[in-house]
Design a protein around this motif. Structure first.
Motif, PDB file in Angstrom:
ATOM      1  N   ALA A  45       0.827  -1.064  -0.015  1.00  0.00           N
ATOM      2  CA  ALA A  45       0.013  -0.206  -0.015  1.00  0.00           C
ATOM      3  C   ALA A  45       0.846   1.331  -0.075  1.00  0.00           C
ATOM      4  O   ALA A  45       1.502   1.568   0.996  1.00  0.00           O
ATOM      5  N   PRO A  46       0.814   2.111  -1.238  1.00  0.00           N
ATOM      6  CA  PRO A  46       0.301   1.659  -2.349  1.00  0.00           C
ATOM      7  C   PRO A  46       0.985   0.736  -3.173  1.00  0.00           C
ATOM      8  O   PRO A  46       1.754   0.029  -2.931  1.00  0.00           O
ATOM      9  N   ALA A  47       0.141   0.435  -4.447  1.00  0.00           N
ATOM     10  CA  ALA A  47       0.497  -0.325  -5.413  1.00  0.00           C
ATOM     11  C   ALA A  47       2.135   0.014  -5.977  1.00  0.00           C
ATOM     12  O   ALA A  47       2.308   1.059  -5.942  1.00  0.00           O
ATOM     13  N   HIS A  48       2.712  -1.173  -6.162  1.00  0.00           N
ATOM     14  CA  HIS A  48       4.134  -1.183  -6.304  1.00  0.00           C
ATOM     15  C   HIS A  48       4.592  -1.712  -7.705  1.00  0.00           C
ATOM     16  O   HIS A  48       5.580  -1.390  -7.980  1.00  0.00           O
ATOM     17  N   HIS A  49       3.783  -2.567  -8.382  1.00  0.00           N
ATOM     18  CA  HIS A  49       4.096  -3.043  -9.502  1.00  0.00           C
ATOM     19  C   HIS A  49       3.043  -3.148 -10.823  1.00  0.00           C
ATOM     20  O   HIS A  49       2.023  -2.462 -10.551  1.00  0.00           O
ATOM     21  N   LYS A  50       3.459  -3.301 -11.944  1.00  0.00           N
ATOM     22  CA  LYS A  50       2.543  -3.022 -12.982  1.00  0.00           C
ATOM     23  C   LYS A  50       1.399  -4.255 -12.957  1.00  0.00           C
ATOM     24  O   LYS A  50       1.728  -5.280 -12.563  1.00  0.00           O
ATOM     25  N   PRO A  51       0.190  -3.747 -13.128  1.00  0.00           N
ATOM     26  CA  PRO A  51      -0.921  -4.694 -12.880  1.00  0.00           C
ATOM     27  C   PRO A  51      -0.820  -5.874 -13.867  1.00  0.00           C
ATOM     28  O   PRO A  51      -0.236  -5.618 -15.093  1.00  0.00           O
ATOM     29  N   GLY A  52      -0.778  -7.141 -13.234  1.00  0.00           N
ATOM     30  CA  GLY A  52      -0.901  -8.218 -14.143  1.00  0.00           C
ATOM     31  C   GLY A  52       0.690  -8.842 -14.302  1.00  0.00           C
ATOM     32  O   GLY A  52       0.903  -9.927 -15.062  1.00  0.00           O
ATOM     33  N   LYS A  53       1.595  -8.249 -13.790  1.00  0.00           N
ATOM     34  CA  LYS A  53       3.079  -8.656 -14.217  1.00  0.00           C
ATOM     35  C   LYS A  53       3.321  -9.817 -13.448  1.00  0.00           C
ATOM     36  O   LYS A  53       3.114  -9.829 -12.524  1.00  0.00           O
ATOM     37  N   VAL A  54       4.136 -10.692 -14.514  1.00  0.00           N
ATOM     38  CA  VAL A  54       4.650 -11.892 -13.915  1.00  0.00           C
ATOM     39  C   VAL A  54       6.051 -12.004 -14.262  1.00  0.00           C
ATOM     40  O   VAL A  54       6.327 -11.789 -15.337  1.00  0.00           O
ATOM     41  N   GLN A  55       7.090 -12.457 -13.107  1.00  0.00           N
ATOM     42  CA  GLN A  55       8.279 -12.388 -13.338  1.00  0.00           C
ATOM     43  C   GLN A  55       8.532 -13.871 -12.871  1.00  0.00           C
ATOM     44  O   GLN A  55       8.600 -14.049 -11.499  1.00  0.00           O
ATOM     45  N   ALA A  56       9.165 -14.712 -13.436  1.00  0.00           N
ATOM     46  CA  ALA A  56       9.513 -15.675 -13.083  1.00  0.00           C
ATOM     47  C   ALA A  56      10.626 -16.345 -12.218  1.00  0.00           C
ATOM     48  O   ALA A  56      10.411 -17.157 -11.357  1.00  0.00           O
TER      49      ALA A  56
ATOM     50  N   ALA B 233      14.816 -12.272 -13.445  1.00  0.00           N
ATOM     51  CA  ALA B 233      13.973 -11.385 -14.409  1.00  0.00           C
ATOM     52  C   ALA B 233      13.427 -10.324 -13.947  1.00  0.00           C
ATOM     53  O   ALA B 233      13.159  -9.204 -14.697  1.00  0.00           O
ATOM     54  N   ALA B 234      13.212 -10.427 -12.440  1.00  0.00           N
ATOM     55  CA  ALA B 234      12.361  -9.091 -11.794  1.00  0.00           C
ATOM     56  C   ALA B 234      13.436  -8.099 -11.832  1.00  0.00           C
ATOM     57  O   ALA B 234      12.862  -6.832 -12.125  1.00  0.00           O
ATOM     58  N   GLU B 235      14.550  -8.476 -11.466  1.00  0.00           N
ATOM     59  CA  GLU B 235      15.579  -7.214 -11.273  1.00  0.00           C
ATOM     60  C   GLU B 235      15.798  -6.628 -12.766  1.00  0.00           C
ATOM     61  O   GLU B 235      16.334  -5.451 -12.686  1.00  0.00           O
ATOM     62  N   ALA B 236      15.821  -7.370 -13.810  1.00  0.00           N
ATOM     63  CA  ALA B 236      15.873  -7.071 -15.072  1.00  0.00           C
ATOM     64  C   ALA B 236      14.873  -6.255 -15.757  1.00  0.00           C
ATOM     65  O   ALA B 236      15.125  -5.587 -16.957  1.00  0.00           O
ATOM     66  N   ASP B 237      13.744  -6.301 -15.299  1.00  0.00           N
ATOM     67  CA  ASP B 237      12.643  -5.667 -15.699  1.00  0.00           C
ATOM     68  C   ASP B 237      12.430  -4.253 -15.786  1.00  0.00           C
ATOM     69  O   ASP B 237      12.677  -3.669 -14.569  1.00  0.00           O
ATOM     70  N   LYS B 238      12.334  -3.740 -16.925  1.00  0.00           N
ATOM     71  CA  LYS B 238      12.401  -2.374 -16.883  1.00  0.00           C
ATOM     72  C   LYS B 238      10.879  -1.552 -17.134  1.00  0.00           C
ATOM     73  O   LYS B 238      10.651  -0.610 -17.280  1.00  0.00           O
ATOM     74  N   ASP B 239      10.039  -2.433 -17.123  1.00  0.00           N
ATOM     75  CA  ASP B 239       8.621  -2.268 -17.533  1.00  0.00           C
ATOM     76  C   ASP B 239       7.797  -2.739 -16.344  1.00  0.00           C
ATOM     77  O   ASP B 239       6.937  -3.492 -16.397  1.00  0.00           O
ATOM     78  N   ASP B 240       7.955  -2.336 -15.174  1.00  0.00           N
ATOM     79  CA  ASP B 240       7.342  -2.657 -14.111  1.00  0.00           C
ATOM     80  C   ASP B 240       6.996  -1.497 -13.157  1.00  0.00           C
ATOM     81  O   ASP B 240       6.997  -1.579 -11.975  1.00  0.00           O
ATOM     82  N   GLU B 241       6.098  -0.493 -13.530  1.00  0.00           N
ATOM     83  CA  GLU B 241       5.766   0.576 -12.789  1.00  0.00           C
ATOM     84  C   GLU B 241       4.055   0.485 -12.455  1.00  0.00           C
ATOM     85  O   GLU B 241       3.597  -0.090 -13.328  1.00  0.00           O
ATOM     86  N   PRO B 242       3.857   0.896 -11.344  1.00  0.00           N
ATOM     87  CA  PRO B 242       2.448   0.927 -11.026  1.00  0.00           C
ATOM     88  C   PRO B 242       1.434   1.489 -12.205  1.00  0.00           C
ATOM     89  O   PRO B 242       2.106   2.631 -12.861  1.00  0.00           O
ATOM     90  N   ALA B 243       0.383   1.241 -12.229  1.00  0.00           N
ATOM     91  CA  ALA B 243      -0.772   1.855 -13.238  1.00  0.00           C
ATOM     92  C   ALA B 243      -0.834   3.372 -12.931  1.00  0.00           C
ATOM     93  O   ALA B 243      -0.983   3.735 -11.864  1.00  0.00           O
ATOM     94  N   THR B 244      -1.124   4.087 -14.059  1.00  0.00           N
ATOM     95  CA  THR B 244      -1.439   5.493 -13.833  1.00  0.00           C
ATOM     96  C   THR B 244      -2.468   5.861 -13.096  1.00  0.00           C
ATOM     97  O   THR B 244      -2.773   6.966 -12.561  1.00  0.00           O
TER      98      THR B 244
END
Length: 154
Positions: free
Chosen positions: A115-126, A130-141
């Motif tokens: 709280a508040p949201a921290h990741h991109k909705p629906g994001k899956v990181q195996a 992969a999570a550390e390298a992910d550059k597209d993981d921002e909360p929804a606008t």
């Protein structure tokens, strides 16, 4: 069982079952305007990663496995340490450095509420890599975010 993140719409699912069945390091299960639910699977010997969320309180619950929680005011001063198992929760105040390491013999199954949201909705990181390298993981606008100070990672 796959949970589809439908954004800030009413949702209901068996969180214990979904958490135990999740095999991904992180899977975002639900994103609201003010909070978010993620499922995590931490392999034997792995951890969630030492970090501090400067503007985010966090609730974590173990549904399977065994872990060592460490928290503190600085990454080199983790003065709080507990062993946790199935059914235990971990409450992390914003700004607190924290990590949970899997010290068991099976994957550690955890769900986290931010709280508040921290990741991109629906994001899956195996994996954690992969999570550390992910550059597209921002909360929804559409999520409500504080004036953001960057998270800190150990």
């Amino acid at each position: 069982m796959t949970i589809k993140d439908i954004g800030p719409q009413p949702q209901s699912f068996n969180i214990e079952h979904a958490t135990k069945e999740n095999t991904d390091y992180r899977s975002v299960a639900w994103s609201g305007r003010y909070l978010q639910v993620t499922l995590m699977s931490i392999p034997v010997g792995g951890d969630i990663g030492l970090e501090a969320h400067t503007e985010t309180d966090q609730f974590l619950r173990l549904d399977a496995g065994r872990g060592r929680v460490q928290m503190g005011a600085a990454k080199d001063k983790l003065t709080f340490e507990r062993e946790v198992t199935d059914g235990w929760c971990v409450l992390v105040p914003s700004g607190t450095w924290h990590n949970i390491t899997n010290i068991g013999t099976t994957p550690m199954q955890v769900y986290a509420i931010y709280a508040p949201a921290h990741h991109k909705p629906g994001k899956v990181q195996a994996t954690a890599a992969a999570a550390e390298a992910d550059k597209d993981d921002e909360p929804a606008t559409w999520s409500v975010q504080p004036k953001r100070a960057p998270d800190k990672h150990g």
